[in-house]
Design a protein around this motif. Structure first.
Motif, PDB file in Angstrom:
ATOM      1  N   GLY A  33       0.821  -1.211   0.000  1.00  0.00           N
ATOM      2  CA  GLY A  33       0.000   0.000   0.000  1.00  0.00           C
ATOM      3  C   GLY A  33       0.851   1.256   0.000  1.00  0.00           C
ATOM      4  O   GLY A  33       0.586   2.205  -0.745  1.00  0.00           O
ATOM      5  N   ILE A  34       1.899   1.275   0.836  1.00  0.00           N
ATOM      6  CA  ILE A  34       2.779   2.444   0.908  1.00  0.00           C
ATOM      7  C   ILE A  34       3.562   2.606  -0.394  1.00  0.00           C
ATOM      8  O   ILE A  34       3.668   3.715  -0.942  1.00  0.00           O
ATOM      9  CB  ILE A  34       3.744   2.313   2.100  1.00  0.00           C
ATOM     10  CG1 ILE A  34       2.959   2.378   3.422  1.00  0.00           C
ATOM     11  CG2 ILE A  34       4.807   3.410   2.071  1.00  0.00           C
ATOM     12  CD1 ILE A  34       3.777   2.037   4.647  1.00  0.00           C
ATOM     13  N   ILE A  35       4.103   1.508  -0.917  1.00  0.00           N
ATOM     14  CA  ILE A  35       4.920   1.557  -2.134  1.00  0.00           C
ATOM     15  C   ILE A  35       4.116   2.083  -3.324  1.00  0.00           C
ATOM     16  O   ILE A  35       4.631   2.830  -4.161  1.00  0.00           O
ATOM     17  CB  ILE A  35       5.497   0.155  -2.443  1.00  0.00           C
ATOM     18  CG1 ILE A  35       6.562  -0.214  -1.407  1.00  0.00           C
ATOM     19  CG2 ILE A  35       6.085   0.099  -3.847  1.00  0.00           C
ATOM     20  CD1 ILE A  35       6.996  -1.665  -1.461  1.00  0.00           C
ATOM     21  N   VAL A  36       2.845   1.704  -3.388  1.00  0.00           N
ATOM     22  CA  VAL A  36       2.004   2.126  -4.521  1.00  0.00           C
ATOM     23  C   VAL A  36       1.366   3.494  -4.260  1.00  0.00           C
ATOM     24  O   VAL A  36       1.379   4.379  -5.125  1.00  0.00           O
ATOM     25  CB  VAL A  36       0.911   1.079  -4.806  1.00  0.00           C
ATOM     26  CG1 VAL A  36      -0.085   1.593  -5.852  1.00  0.00           C
ATOM     27  CG2 VAL A  36       1.548  -0.224  -5.285  1.00  0.00           C
ATOM     28  N   ALA A  37       0.806   3.695  -3.065  1.00  0.00           N
ATOM     29  CA  ALA A  37      -0.017   4.878  -2.813  1.00  0.00           C
ATOM     30  C   ALA A  37       0.797   6.163  -2.708  1.00  0.00           C
ATOM     31  O   ALA A  37       0.352   7.217  -3.178  1.00  0.00           O
ATOM     32  CB  ALA A  37      -0.836   4.680  -1.533  1.00  0.00           C
ATOM     33  N   LEU A  94      -6.713   3.605   0.023  1.00  0.00           N
ATOM     34  CA  LEU A  94      -7.439   4.863   0.198  1.00  0.00           C
ATOM     35  C   LEU A  94      -6.863   5.757   1.293  1.00  0.00           C
ATOM     36  O   LEU A  94      -6.554   6.924   1.025  1.00  0.00           O
ATOM     37  CB  LEU A  94      -8.924   4.606   0.442  1.00  0.00           C
ATOM     38  CG  LEU A  94      -9.763   5.872   0.679  1.00  0.00           C
ATOM     39  CD1 LEU A  94      -9.716   6.781  -0.546  1.00  0.00           C
ATOM     40  CD2 LEU A  94     -11.199   5.508   1.031  1.00  0.00           C
ATOM     41  N   PRO A  95      -6.721   5.294   2.535  1.00  0.00           N
ATOM     42  CA  PRO A  95      -6.233   6.229   3.570  1.00  0.00           C
ATOM     43  C   PRO A  95      -4.833   6.753   3.294  1.00  0.00           C
ATOM     44  O   PRO A  95      -4.544   7.929   3.547  1.00  0.00           O
ATOM     45  CB  PRO A  95      -6.278   5.399   4.863  1.00  0.00           C
ATOM     46  CG  PRO A  95      -6.375   3.980   4.423  1.00  0.00           C
ATOM     47  CD  PRO A  95      -7.054   3.983   3.104  1.00  0.00           C
ATOM     48  N   ILE A  96      -3.950   5.907   2.764  1.00  0.00           N
ATOM     49  CA  ILE A  96      -2.585   6.360   2.486  1.00  0.00           C
ATOM     50  C   ILE A  96      -2.579   7.302   1.299  1.00  0.00           C
ATOM     51  O   ILE A  96      -1.931   8.362   1.319  1.00  0.00           O
ATOM     52  CB  ILE A  96      -1.651   5.159   2.233  1.00  0.00           C
ATOM     53  CG1 ILE A  96      -1.645   4.226   3.443  1.00  0.00           C
ATOM     54  CG2 ILE A  96      -0.234   5.643   1.932  1.00  0.00           C
ATOM     55  CD1 ILE A  96      -0.870   2.941   3.228  1.00  0.00           C
ATOM     56  N   LEU A 133       7.511  17.760   4.502  1.00  0.00           N
ATOM     57  CA  LEU A 133       6.461  18.605   5.084  1.00  0.00           C
ATOM     58  C   LEU A 133       5.107  17.901   5.121  1.00  0.00           C
ATOM     59  O   LEU A 133       4.239  18.254   5.922  1.00  0.00           O
ATOM     60  CB  LEU A 133       6.356  19.914   4.302  1.00  0.00           C
ATOM     61  CG  LEU A 133       7.568  20.848   4.414  1.00  0.00           C
ATOM     62  CD1 LEU A 133       7.395  22.065   3.514  1.00  0.00           C
ATOM     63  CD2 LEU A 133       7.782  21.287   5.857  1.00  0.00           C
ATOM     64  N   ALA A 134       4.926  16.915   4.257  1.00  0.00           N
ATOM     65  CA  ALA A 134       3.661  16.170   4.225  1.00  0.00           C
ATOM     66  C   ALA A 134       3.657  14.991   5.190  1.00  0.00           C
ATOM     67  O   ALA A 134       2.620  14.344   5.360  1.00  0.00           O
ATOM     68  CB  ALA A 134       3.393  15.672   2.807  1.00  0.00           C
ATOM     69  N   VAL A 135       4.804  14.713   5.822  1.00  0.00           N
ATOM     70  CA  VAL A 135       4.931  13.525   6.668  1.00  0.00           C
ATOM     71  C   VAL A 135       3.841  13.408   7.740  1.00  0.00           C
ATOM     72  O   VAL A 135       3.252  12.337   7.913  1.00  0.00           O
ATOM     73  CB  VAL A 135       6.337  13.447   7.305  1.00  0.00           C
ATOM     74  CG1 VAL A 135       6.344  12.583   8.553  1.00  0.00           C
ATOM     75  CG2 VAL A 135       7.318  12.876   6.301  1.00  0.00           C
ATOM     76  N   PRO A 136       3.531  14.465   8.518  1.00  0.00           N
ATOM     77  CA  PRO A 136       2.521  14.288   9.573  1.00  0.00           C
ATOM     78  C   PRO A 136       1.169  13.820   9.034  1.00  0.00           C
ATOM     79  O   PRO A 136       0.540  12.926   9.605  1.00  0.00           O
ATOM     80  CB  PRO A 136       2.423  15.687  10.196  1.00  0.00           C
ATOM     81  CG  PRO A 136       3.730  16.327   9.907  1.00  0.00           C
ATOM     82  CD  PRO A 136       4.126  15.822   8.560  1.00  0.00           C
ATOM     83  N   VAL A 137       0.718  14.407   7.922  1.00  0.00           N
ATOM     84  CA  VAL A 137      -0.571  14.016   7.348  1.00  0.00           C
ATOM     85  C   VAL A 137      -0.476  12.619   6.735  1.00  0.00           C
ATOM     86  O   VAL A 137      -1.376  11.786   6.900  1.00  0.00           O
ATOM     87  CB  VAL A 137      -1.020  15.030   6.272  1.00  0.00           C
ATOM     88  CG1 VAL A 137      -2.364  14.628   5.673  1.00  0.00           C
ATOM     89  CG2 VAL A 137      -1.113  16.425   6.878  1.00  0.00           C
ATOM     90  N   MET A 138       0.631  12.356   6.051  1.00  0.00           N
ATOM     91  CA  MET A 138       0.822  11.051   5.426  1.00  0.00           C
ATOM     92  C   MET A 138       0.861   9.935   6.470  1.00  0.00           C
ATOM     93  O   MET A 138       0.223   8.891   6.317  1.00  0.00           O
ATOM     94  CB  MET A 138       2.116  11.055   4.615  1.00  0.00           C
ATOM     95  CG  MET A 138       2.422   9.756   3.906  1.00  0.00           C
ATOM     96  SD  MET A 138       3.846   9.920   2.794  1.00  0.00           S
ATOM     97  CE  MET A 138       5.153  10.188   4.002  1.00  0.00           C
ATOM     98  N   MET A 139       1.607  10.154   7.546  1.00  0.00           N
ATOM     99  CA  MET A 139       1.728   9.130   8.583  1.00  0.00           C
ATOM    100  C   MET A 139       0.420   8.908   9.321  1.00  0.00           C
ATOM    101  O   MET A 139       0.153   7.810   9.803  1.00  0.00           O
ATOM    102  CB  MET A 139       2.828   9.523   9.565  1.00  0.00           C
ATOM    103  CG  MET A 139       4.239   9.310   9.041  1.00  0.00           C
ATOM    104  SD  MET A 139       4.590   7.588   8.615  1.00  0.00           S
ATOM    105  CE  MET A 139       4.401   6.793  10.214  1.00  0.00           C
ATOM    106  N   ALA A 140      -0.401   9.948   9.413  1.00  0.00           N
ATOM    107  CA  ALA A 140      -1.730   9.765  10.011  1.00  0.00           C
ATOM    108  C   ALA A 140      -2.527   8.753   9.197  1.00  0.00           C
ATOM    109  O   ALA A 140      -3.217   7.884   9.751  1.00  0.00           O
ATOM    110  CB  ALA A 140      -2.459  11.096  10.081  1.00  0.00           C
ATOM    111  N   GLY A 141      -2.423   8.843   7.870  1.00  0.00           N
ATOM    112  CA  GLY A 141      -3.105   7.880   7.006  1.00  0.00           C
ATOM    113  C   GLY A 141      -2.546   6.482   7.161  1.00  0.00           C
ATOM    114  O   GLY A 141      -3.296   5.496   7.194  1.00  0.00           O
ATOM    115  N   VAL A 142      -1.221   6.379   7.275  1.00  0.00           N
ATOM    116  CA  VAL A 142      -0.588   5.062   7.448  1.00  0.00           C
ATOM    117  C   VAL A 142      -1.016   4.439   8.774  1.00  0.00           C
ATOM    118  O   VAL A 142      -1.305   3.236   8.841  1.00  0.00           O
ATOM    119  CB  VAL A 142       0.947   5.191   7.383  1.00  0.00           C
ATOM    120  CG1 VAL A 142       1.623   3.863   7.745  1.00  0.00           C
ATOM    121  CG2 VAL A 142       1.390   5.629   5.983  1.00  0.00           C
TER     122      VAL A 142
END
Length: 216
Positions: A33-37, A94-96, A133-142
């Motif tokens: 999911g992470i590799i693709v999304a 979807l979430p990621i 800079l997107a890490v906090p939002v991205m990690m929330a999805g993960v």
């Protein structure tokens, strides 16, 4: 106490094997999911008109019952871990995808322009400005995805994928609460531990300036 000891003597090795299978399926699906999304989300920020279609399609996939998704992939991958991993991978998208897209899209345009002014290439801006800079939002999805997936991995037992779901469903079929709890308790513990570990990882990979803003 004796009953608990007897249970572990009888089922202890099977429980360890099932826990490993559960983690293997979960980690494989999450990694895919992470590799693709993540790369897909970055690409979609460059084509916002297409982004709405892709994220909409991912949202539709999320509404399909998990057992139906599993059944669809059995003829393709056969019963076992393969079908379970692919089905769970689709649920992880979807979430990621949505969070990474939102995080990268909302990066301050002035910072990106500054990167251009410094002579950064498009890849360098993504790697050094946009993704950090997107890490906090991205990690929330993960993190949300991971907690959901560890529970959904229970369904892998329906297609012969193994995992802790075998204990849960065996307990339901045999009306044995001890087997149900033997599967359900480790799944709950794993979900809490994984969320904790990902929370620590999020803090480590979040740029120092953003961490300081959160604490002030």
């Amino acid at each position: 106490m004796g009953d608990l000891r007897d249970f572990f003597v009888e089922h202890g090795m099977n429980l360890l094997d099932a826990t490993w299978e559960h983690l293997y399926i979960f980690l494989a699906a999450l990694a895919l999911g992470i590799i693709v999304a993540v790369p897909l989300a970055v690409i979609l920020t460059r084509v916002p008109k297409v982004a709405n279609l892709v994220i909409g399609f991912a949202s539709i996939l999320q509404t399909v019952p998990s057992l139906a998704i599993l059944a669809i992939f059995i003829p393709i991958f056969g019963a076992g871990k393969g079908a379970a991993i692919v089905a769970l991978f689709l649920y992880s998208l979807l979430p990621i995808l949505r969070n990474t897209y939102t995080g990268v899209r909302d990066v301050d345009a002035n910072l990106i322009e500054s990167g251009k002014g410094m002579g950064m290439t498009g890849w360098q801006r993504i790697r050094k400005i946009e993704l950090p800079l997107a890490v906090p939002v991205m990690m929330a999805g993960v993190r949300v995805c991971a907690v959901y997936l560890i529970g959904w991995t229970t369904l892998a037992a329906f297609v012969g994928g193994g995992g802790l779901g075998e204990f849960v469903f065996s307990g339901l079929n045999l009306y044995r609460m001890d087997l149900i709890l033997a599967g359900a308790i480790p799944i709950t513990v794993l979900a809490v531990l994984i969320d904790y570990v990902l929370g620590k990882l999020e803090r480590r990979v979040t740029p120092k300036g953003i961490r300081q803003e959160r604490t002030t």
